[in-house]
Design a protein around this motif. Structure first.
Motif, PDB file in Angstrom:
ATOM      1  N   LEU A  65       1.005  -1.099   0.166  1.00 13.26           N
ATOM      2  CA  LEU A  65      -0.403  -0.231   0.298  1.00 13.26           C
ATOM      3  C   LEU A  65       0.818   1.044  -0.166  1.00 13.26           C
ATOM      4  N   CYS A  66       2.087   1.357  -0.338  1.00  8.92           N
ATOM      5  CA  CYS A  66       3.081   1.705   0.101  1.00  8.92           C
ATOM      6  C   CYS A  66       2.772   3.241  -1.086  1.00  8.92           C
ATOM      7  N   VAL A  67       2.646   3.028  -2.497  1.00  5.25           N
ATOM      8  CA  VAL A  67       2.757   3.508  -3.929  1.00  5.25           C
ATOM      9  C   VAL A  67       1.140   4.451  -3.618  1.00  5.25           C
ATOM     10  N   SER A  68       0.763   4.156  -2.375  1.00  8.30           N
ATOM     11  CA  SER A  68      -0.856   5.215  -2.332  1.00  8.30           C
ATOM     12  C   SER A  68      -0.288   7.361  -2.093  1.00  8.30           C
ATOM     13  N   GLY A  69       0.538   7.010  -1.409  1.00 10.35           N
ATOM     14  CA  GLY A  69       0.536   8.542  -1.439  1.00 10.35           C
ATOM     15  C   GLY A  69      -0.381   8.982  -0.132  1.00 10.35           C
ATOM     16  N   VAL A  70      -1.370   8.109   0.655  1.00 16.05           N
ATOM     17  CA  VAL A  70      -1.175   8.619   1.688  1.00 16.05           C
ATOM     18  C   VAL A  70      -1.492   8.239   3.004  1.00 16.05           C
ATOM     19  N   GLY A  71      -1.149   9.049   3.698  1.00 13.28           N
ATOM     20  CA  GLY A  71       0.171   8.509   5.375  1.00 13.28           C
ATOM     21  C   GLY A  71      -0.206   7.048   5.869  1.00 13.28           C
ATOM     22  N   PHE A  72      -1.327   6.413   5.855  1.00 14.80           N
ATOM     23  CA  PHE A  72      -2.300   6.194   7.044  1.00 14.80           C
ATOM     24  C   PHE A  72      -1.589   5.135   6.196  1.00 14.80           C
ATOM     25  N   LEU A  73      -2.362   5.051   4.630  1.00 10.16           N
ATOM     26  CA  LEU A  73      -2.038   4.208   4.062  1.00 10.16           C
ATOM     27  C   LEU A  73      -0.639   3.274   3.746  1.00 10.16           C
ATOM     28  N   THR A  74       0.449   4.762   3.820  1.00 11.31           N
ATOM     29  CA  THR A  74       2.065   4.201   3.180  1.00 11.31           C
ATOM     30  C   THR A  74       2.636   3.018   4.899  1.00 11.31           C
ATOM     31  N   THR A  75       2.115   3.429   5.444  1.00 10.57           N
ATOM     32  CA  THR A  75       2.294   3.274   7.169  1.00 10.57           C
ATOM     33  C   THR A  75       1.634   1.526   7.745  1.00 10.57           C
ATOM     34  N   LEU A  76       0.180   1.669   6.701  1.00 11.14           N
ATOM     35  CA  LEU A  76      -0.400   0.301   7.386  1.00 11.14           C
ATOM     36  C   LEU A  76       0.926  -0.836   6.333  1.00 11.14           C
ATOM     37  N   GLY A  77       0.996   0.308   4.764  1.00 13.46           N
ATOM     38  CA  GLY A  77       1.339  -0.973   3.543  1.00 13.46           C
ATOM     39  C   GLY A  77       2.737  -1.163   4.681  1.00 13.46           C
ATOM     40  N   VAL A  78       3.843  -0.456   4.784  1.00 18.14           N
ATOM     41  CA  VAL A  78       4.678  -0.995   5.679  1.00 18.14           C
ATOM     42  C   VAL A  78       4.996  -2.049   6.727  1.00 18.14           C
TER      43      VAL A  78
END
Length: 155
Positions: A65-78
């Motif tokens: 989910l890192c490619v979304s650019g949304v902070g929460f989704l990026t954190t969730l992706g990591v």
């Protein structure tokens, strides 16, 4: 890290680890039927299936989910990527150990749920109770869980 990230990341890691172990086990069982050597079957299952699992885990970890650019989704992706990598490494190290421990017994049928010799085969009506037999205990259990959740979250 957002406070909501660990729960979905853990769920993704558990799901991926279970899926990866089922893939390796199925591949091992197939190879065990084609070859007569359990050690060779475990090695081949790990060699071929392990590459596939590492590529899948890396794809989840990198692309997630890192490619979304949304902070929460990026954190969730990591967080999900890290847990999936840990689950895949655990699967790749524990599954061959279990294959070596079980050997050919991985295909041994169990007697759980099977009729005894000379008895009638089980039918769907006798194998498990119907939904209404479980409902009197299930609904209060769900209510207790909901009340506990509301109490813990102050709602």
């Amino acid at each position: 890290m957002a406070s909501e990230s660990p729960t979905p990341a853990t769920m993704m890691g558990l799901g991926a680890g279970l899926d990866y172990s089922l893939v390796l086990t199925t591949h091992y069982r197939h190879l065990l039927h084609t070859t007569n050597d359990p050690c060779a079957a475990a090695g081949e299952a790990l060699a071929s299936g392990g590459r596939v699992l590492l590529v899948a885990a890396a794809a989840v970890a990198l692309a997630g989910l890192c490619v979304s650019g949304v902070g929460f989704l990026t954190t969730l992706g990591v967080a999900a990527g890290v847990t999936v990598l840990v689950a895949s490494l655990a699967t790749l190290s524990l599954a061959p150990a279990l294959f070596g421990l079980l050997g050919r017994r991985i295909d041994r049928p169990t007697s759980a749920g099977r009729p005894t010799r000379g008895s009638e085969p089980l039918t769907s009506g006798t194998a498990a109770p119907g939904p209404w037999a479980i409902a009197p205990g299930g609904f209060p259990a769900v209510g207790v869980c909901e009340a506990n959740w509301c109490f813990l979250h102050g709602r």
